[in-house]
Motif scaffolding. Sequence first.
Motif, PDB file in Angstrom:
ATOM      1  N   ASP A   8       0.874  -1.170   0.000  1.00  0.00           N
ATOM      2  CA  ASP A   8       0.000   0.000   0.000  1.00  0.00           C
ATOM      3  C   ASP A   8       0.913   1.222   0.000  1.00  0.00           C
ATOM      4  N   PHE A   9       0.837   2.015  -1.049  1.00  0.00           N
ATOM      5  CA  PHE A   9       1.723   3.160  -1.210  1.00  0.00           C
ATOM      6  C   PHE A   9       1.182   4.416  -0.538  1.00  0.00           C
ATOM      7  N   ARG A  10       0.051   4.293   0.161  1.00  0.00           N
ATOM      8  CA  ARG A  10      -0.478   5.443   0.902  1.00  0.00           C
ATOM      9  C   ARG A  10      -0.554   5.089   2.384  1.00  0.00           C
ATOM     10  N   GLY A  11      -1.706   5.277   3.026  1.00  0.00           N
ATOM     11  CA  GLY A  11      -1.783   5.187   4.476  1.00  0.00           C
ATOM     12  C   GLY A  11      -2.220   3.856   5.043  1.00  0.00           C
ATOM     13  N   ASN A  12      -2.275   2.812   4.214  1.00  0.00           N
ATOM     14  CA  ASN A  12      -2.644   1.466   4.674  1.00  0.00           C
ATOM     15  C   ASN A  12      -4.020   1.462   5.343  1.00  0.00           C
ATOM     16  N   LEU A  13      -4.972   2.164   4.733  1.00  0.00           N
ATOM     17  CA  LEU A  13      -6.319   2.290   5.283  1.00  0.00           C
ATOM     18  C   LEU A  13      -6.980   0.939   5.504  1.00  0.00           C
ATOM     19  N   PHE A  14      -6.762  -0.004   4.599  1.00  0.00           N
ATOM     20  CA  PHE A  14      -7.428  -1.301   4.674  1.00  0.00           C
ATOM     21  C   PHE A  14      -6.535  -2.389   5.293  1.00  0.00           C
ATOM     22  N   HIS A  15      -5.385  -1.982   5.823  1.00  0.00           N
ATOM     23  CA  HIS A  15      -4.489  -2.901   6.546  1.00  0.00           C
ATOM     24  C   HIS A  15      -4.072  -4.102   5.687  1.00  0.00           C
ATOM     25  N   VAL A  16      -3.744  -3.820   4.433  1.00  0.00           N
ATOM     26  CA  VAL A  16      -3.334  -4.892   3.522  1.00  0.00           C
ATOM     27  C   VAL A  16      -1.840  -4.864   3.229  1.00  0.00           C
ATOM     28  N   ASP A  17      -1.153  -3.806   3.611  1.00  0.00           N
ATOM     29  CA  ASP A  17       0.272  -3.694   3.327  1.00  0.00           C
ATOM     30  C   ASP A  17       1.032  -4.849   3.971  1.00  0.00           C
ATOM     31  N   GLY A  18       1.805  -5.568   3.163  1.00  0.00           N
ATOM     32  CA  GLY A  18       2.589  -6.691   3.657  1.00  0.00           C
ATOM     33  C   GLY A  18       1.885  -8.032   3.582  1.00  0.00           C
ATOM     34  N   ARG A  19       0.566  -8.050   3.292  1.00  0.00           N
ATOM     35  CA  ARG A  19      -0.123  -9.315   3.106  1.00  0.00           C
ATOM     36  C   ARG A  19       0.346  -9.969   1.802  1.00  0.00           C
ATOM     37  N   VAL A  20      -0.056 -11.201   1.611  1.00  0.00           N
ATOM     38  CA  VAL A  20       0.252 -11.932   0.385  1.00  0.00           C
ATOM     39  C   VAL A  20      -1.052 -12.182  -0.362  1.00  0.00           C
ATOM     40  N   LEU A  21      -1.023 -11.987  -1.657  1.00  0.00           N
ATOM     41  CA  LEU A  21      -2.197 -12.217  -2.493  1.00  0.00           C
ATOM     42  C   LEU A  21      -2.729 -13.630  -2.264  1.00  0.00           C
ATOM     43  N   GLU A  22      -4.041 -13.748  -2.108  1.00  0.00           N
ATOM     44  CA  GLU A  22      -4.657 -15.040  -1.813  1.00  0.00           C
ATOM     45  C   GLU A  22      -4.307 -16.070  -2.900  1.00  0.00           C
ATOM     46  N   PHE A  23      -4.017 -17.278  -2.463  1.00  0.00           N
ATOM     47  CA  PHE A  23      -3.576 -18.346  -3.363  1.00  0.00           C
ATOM     48  C   PHE A  23      -4.651 -18.722  -4.375  1.00  0.00           C
ATOM     49  N   VAL A  24      -5.913 -18.557  -3.991  1.00  0.00           N
ATOM     50  CA  VAL A  24      -7.013 -19.029  -4.833  1.00  0.00           C
ATOM     51  C   VAL A  24      -6.988 -18.402  -6.225  1.00  0.00           C
ATOM     52  N   CYS A  25      -6.483 -17.175  -6.351  1.00  0.00           N
ATOM     53  CA  CYS A  25      -6.487 -16.510  -7.654  1.00  0.00           C
ATOM     54  C   CYS A  25      -5.198 -16.726  -8.441  1.00  0.00           C
ATOM     55  N   ARG A  26      -4.183 -17.309  -7.815  1.00  0.00           N
ATOM     56  CA  ARG A  26      -2.877 -17.468  -8.471  1.00  0.00           C
ATOM     57  C   ARG A  26      -2.375 -18.906  -8.445  1.00  0.00           C
ATOM     58  N   ASN A  27      -3.244 -19.825  -8.154  1.00  0.00           N
ATOM     59  CA  ASN A  27      -2.888 -21.239  -8.103  1.00  0.00           C
ATOM     60  C   ASN A  27      -2.325 -21.671  -9.460  1.00  0.00           C
ATOM     61  N   PRO A  28      -1.062 -22.065  -9.533  1.00  0.00           N
ATOM     62  CA  PRO A  28      -0.464 -22.408 -10.831  1.00  0.00           C
ATOM     63  C   PRO A  28      -1.118 -23.600 -11.509  1.00  0.00           C
TER      64      PRO A  28
END
Length: 296
Positions: free
Chosen positions: A201-221
């Motif tokens: 998150d390049f701003r104020g981390n309003l949604f507290h997602v900075d540092g999380r990892v993208l959910e596996f369900v959308c990137r499952n190889p």
Amino acid sequence: MSDSRVSLRNVNYYNGQTGDHLGGVRQNGSITNANFFHMLMDILLVVDGIITISNRETGEQMPLNTNCLAEGDYNIFPSSGEIRSSEERYVRRVYSRRGRSRRDSYFRNAVRARDQRCVISGTVSPEADFDEWDGFEAAHVFPMERESLWWECGFDRFITRPGRHAMNSVQNGLLLEAGIHQRFDNFTVSVNPDDGYKITDFRGNLFHVDGRVLEFVCRNPANIDRVADGLLRWHFRQAVLANMRGAGEPIFEHDYPPGTDMMGEIMEGPFAAEQMELELFSRLRTVPSESEDSVY
């Protein structure tokens, strides 16, 4: 306004040879020293050889490790020659509106079926089993209003799922909470597929997602419908350019309630003609014929 990306910065970097300010970033905790180095070397700067980074106050050289980037001001020195900001193209976009075509409904339904949650925050829709998705939106990684650029750059090569409408492929989509969707579209939240799919998150981390990892369900190889890494990589580069280069890029207004002089507000803002064109394309896409929708 262009300074909307500057106001929350707590890290700034300068040309160590001239003292010129080159840009900055908001550090919410996820950016490491190594991340910062690679953003500068690979995206933000044009330099001969490699760079060294030193604290402006202490002169101490930054180690290239996975320690959290400390807030403060930094001088950048090239190993030889001069240093300057990259002129890589930044692609402005607007918050994508709900589409009017059946193609858009196919995209939305495919993204919902694959993800079942906001893949950035991890929030699961408690009503998904009843096909209720209030507060969740299917977002395009690469914006639909930039179709000519899509074909110009050959981005259809990232879509491995066969179909005629590559930009509306589920591989160009993510299911996001509405507020995160807005931030994703203005490049203040992004995902780096080359850093373990870490979210910044390049701003104020309003949604507290900075540092999380993208959910596996959308990137499952193993899933042919997984989101395309090449498109995520493009989005992350755009986010770095938008938020870290110079004074940053403008964040366009997206909320125009009934009765608002939308045209007047746009014409008084930055890049008025470009924003107007993007808004019109986003809102007034034509409905395709039944035959166009028959193959996806």
